[in-house]
Design a protein around this motif. Structure first.
Motif, short mmCIF file in Angstrom:
data_model
loop_
_atom_site.label_atom_id
_atom_site.label_comp_id
_atom_site.label_asym_id
_atom_site.label_seq_id
_atom_site.Cartn_x
_atom_site.Cartn_y
_atom_site.Cartn_z
N THR A 280 0.84 -1.19 0.00
CA THR A 280 0.00 0.00 0.00
C THR A 280 0.88 1.24 0.00
O THR A 280 2.05 1.20 0.36
CB THR A 280 -0.92 0.03 1.24
N ALA A 281 0.30 2.36 -0.39
CA ALA A 281 1.04 3.62 -0.42
C ALA A 281 1.51 4.02 0.97
O ALA A 281 2.55 4.65 1.12
CB ALA A 281 0.17 4.71 -1.03
N SER A 282 0.76 3.62 1.99
CA SER A 282 1.14 3.97 3.36
C SER A 282 2.34 3.17 3.84
O SER A 282 2.97 3.52 4.82
CB SER A 282 -0.04 3.74 4.32
N GLY A 283 2.65 2.06 3.14
CA GLY A 283 3.77 1.22 3.54
C GLY A 283 3.41 0.20 4.60
O GLY A 283 4.22 -0.64 4.96
N ARG A 284 2.18 0.30 5.12
CA ARG A 284 1.75 -0.68 6.13
C ARG A 284 1.31 -1.96 5.45
O ARG A 284 0.58 -1.92 4.46
CB ARG A 284 0.61 -0.12 6.98
N PRO A 285 1.74 -3.11 5.96
CA PRO A 285 1.33 -4.36 5.32
C PRO A 285 -0.15 -4.65 5.53
O PRO A 285 -0.74 -4.29 6.53
CB PRO A 285 2.20 -5.42 6.02
N VAL A 286 -0.72 -5.31 4.54
CA VAL A 286 -2.10 -5.76 4.62
C VAL A 286 -2.12 -6.93 5.61
O VAL A 286 -1.30 -7.84 5.49
CB VAL A 286 -2.60 -6.20 3.23
N PRO A 287 -3.02 -6.94 6.58
CA PRO A 287 -3.06 -8.06 7.53
C PRO A 287 -3.30 -9.40 6.82
O PRO A 287 -4.02 -9.45 5.82
CB PRO A 287 -4.24 -7.72 8.44
N VAL A 288 -2.69 -10.46 7.32
CA VAL A 288 -2.81 -11.78 6.69
C VAL A 288 -4.23 -12.31 6.71
O VAL A 288 -4.59 -13.13 5.89
CB VAL A 288 -1.84 -12.81 7.32
N GLU A 289 -5.05 -11.82 7.63
CA GLU A 289 -6.43 -12.30 7.71
C GLU A 289 -7.38 -11.53 6.80
O GLU A 289 -8.57 -11.82 6.74
CB GLU A 289 -6.93 -12.26 9.16
N THR A 290 -6.85 -10.55 6.05
CA THR A 290 -7.65 -9.79 5.11
C THR A 290 -8.29 -10.73 4.10
O THR A 290 -7.64 -11.58 3.52
CB THR A 290 -6.77 -8.76 4.37
N GLN A 291 -9.60 -10.58 3.89
CA GLN A 291 -10.34 -11.43 2.96
C GLN A 291 -10.41 -10.75 1.59
O GLN A 291 -10.66 -9.54 1.51
CB GLN A 291 -11.77 -11.66 3.47
N VAL A 292 -10.18 -11.52 0.54
CA VAL A 292 -10.29 -11.00 -0.81
C VAL A 292 -11.19 -11.91 -1.63
O VAL A 292 -11.23 -13.13 -1.41
CB VAL A 292 -8.91 -10.85 -1.49
N VAL A 293 -11.93 -11.31 -2.55
CA VAL A 293 -12.82 -12.07 -3.42
C VAL A 293 -12.77 -11.44 -4.82
O VAL A 293 -12.66 -10.21 -4.95
CB VAL A 293 -14.27 -12.12 -2.86
N ALA A 294 -12.79 -12.27 -5.83
CA ALA A 294 -12.72 -11.80 -7.21
C ALA A 294 -14.00 -11.06 -7.58
O ALA A 294 -15.09 -11.41 -7.15
CB ALA A 294 -12.51 -12.98 -8.15
N THR A 295 -13.83 -10.05 -8.40
CA THR A 295 -14.98 -9.32 -8.94
C THR A 295 -15.33 -9.92 -10.30
O THR A 295 -14.56 -10.71 -10.87
CB THR A 295 -14.66 -7.83 -9.11
N VAL A 296 -16.47 -9.54 -10.83
CA VAL A 296 -16.86 -9.99 -12.16
C VAL A 296 -15.83 -9.52 -13.18
O VAL A 296 -15.42 -10.26 -14.08
CB VAL A 296 -18.28 -9.49 -12.52
N ALA A 297 -15.36 -8.29 -13.02
CA ALA A 297 -14.34 -7.76 -13.94
C ALA A 297 -13.06 -8.57 -13.86
O ALA A 297 -12.40 -8.82 -14.88
CB ALA A 297 -14.06 -6.29 -13.61
N GLY A 298 -12.69 -9.00 -12.67
CA GLY A 298 -11.49 -9.82 -12.50
C GLY A 298 -11.62 -11.17 -13.17
O GLY A 298 -10.69 -11.65 -13.83
N LEU A 299 -12.78 -11.79 -13.02
CA LEU A 299 -13.00 -13.11 -13.63
C LEU A 299 -13.05 -13.03 -15.15
O LEU A 299 -12.59 -13.94 -15.83
CB LEU A 299 -14.27 -13.74 -13.07
N THR A 300 -13.58 -11.93 -15.69
CA THR A 300 -13.61 -11.80 -17.15
C THR A 300 -12.24 -11.43 -17.72
O THR A 300 -11.99 -11.66 -18.90
CB THR A 300 -14.65 -10.76 -17.60
#
Length: 146
Positions: free
Chosen positions: A43-63
């Motif tokens: 991230t621009a702030s330099g802080r790491p994203v927590p490992v428990e952060t949940q991510v899910v694909a969007t329709v745009a990502g899948l296409t």
């Protein structure tokens, strides 16, 4: 077998091994800093994203799967259902920071939706206590609860 040999594919105890756990992706042959173009802060702030952060694909990502790099493709494909950053790294055998950086890139491109947990909740001692209690309630391999 009767002559002391084990059946082909059987373990040393003569029984067929349990179904093997196979990761989704192959072991990366490319150095992590090449995959992220040398970036280490997701991230621009330099802080790491927590490992428990949940991510899910969007329709745009899948296409857009066929237009993504190998690692980005694998991350978006793995996120058809919500996954944590840690789960993706383990499943795809990618370095945790590589997944953090690429997930942020994919989020910025609109191909992933990222749900960062509230830090006040993740640092709450009662949450940790419930996790520990839940782990202790799991029976061991003999079926005995500690």
């Amino acid at each position: 077998m009767a002559d002391g040999r084990t059946e082909r594919g059987a373990g040393e105890d003569g029984f067929a091994p349990a179904e093997p756990v196979t990761p989704v992706g192959p072991v990366a042959a490319v150095r992590p800093f090449l995959v992220t173009a040398g970036r280490v802060a997701p991230t621009a702030s330099g802080r790491p994203v927590p490992v428990e952060t949940q991510v899910v694909a969007t329709v745009a990502g899948l296409t857009a799967l066929d237009r993504l790099s190998f690692e980005q493709h694998d991350i978006v494909a793995a996120c058809r259902r919500p996954q944590s950053i840690a789960e993706i790294a383990a499943r795809l055998r990618l370095h945790l920071n590589v997944v953090r950086v690429l997930a942020e890139d994919l989020r910025a491109a609109g191909q992933l939706t990222v749900y960062v947990p509230h830090t006040d909740v993740t640092h709450d001692a009662s949450v940790l206590r419930r996790v520990i209690d839940g782990l202790r309630a799991i029976p061991d391999s003999r079926g005995v609860t500690p």
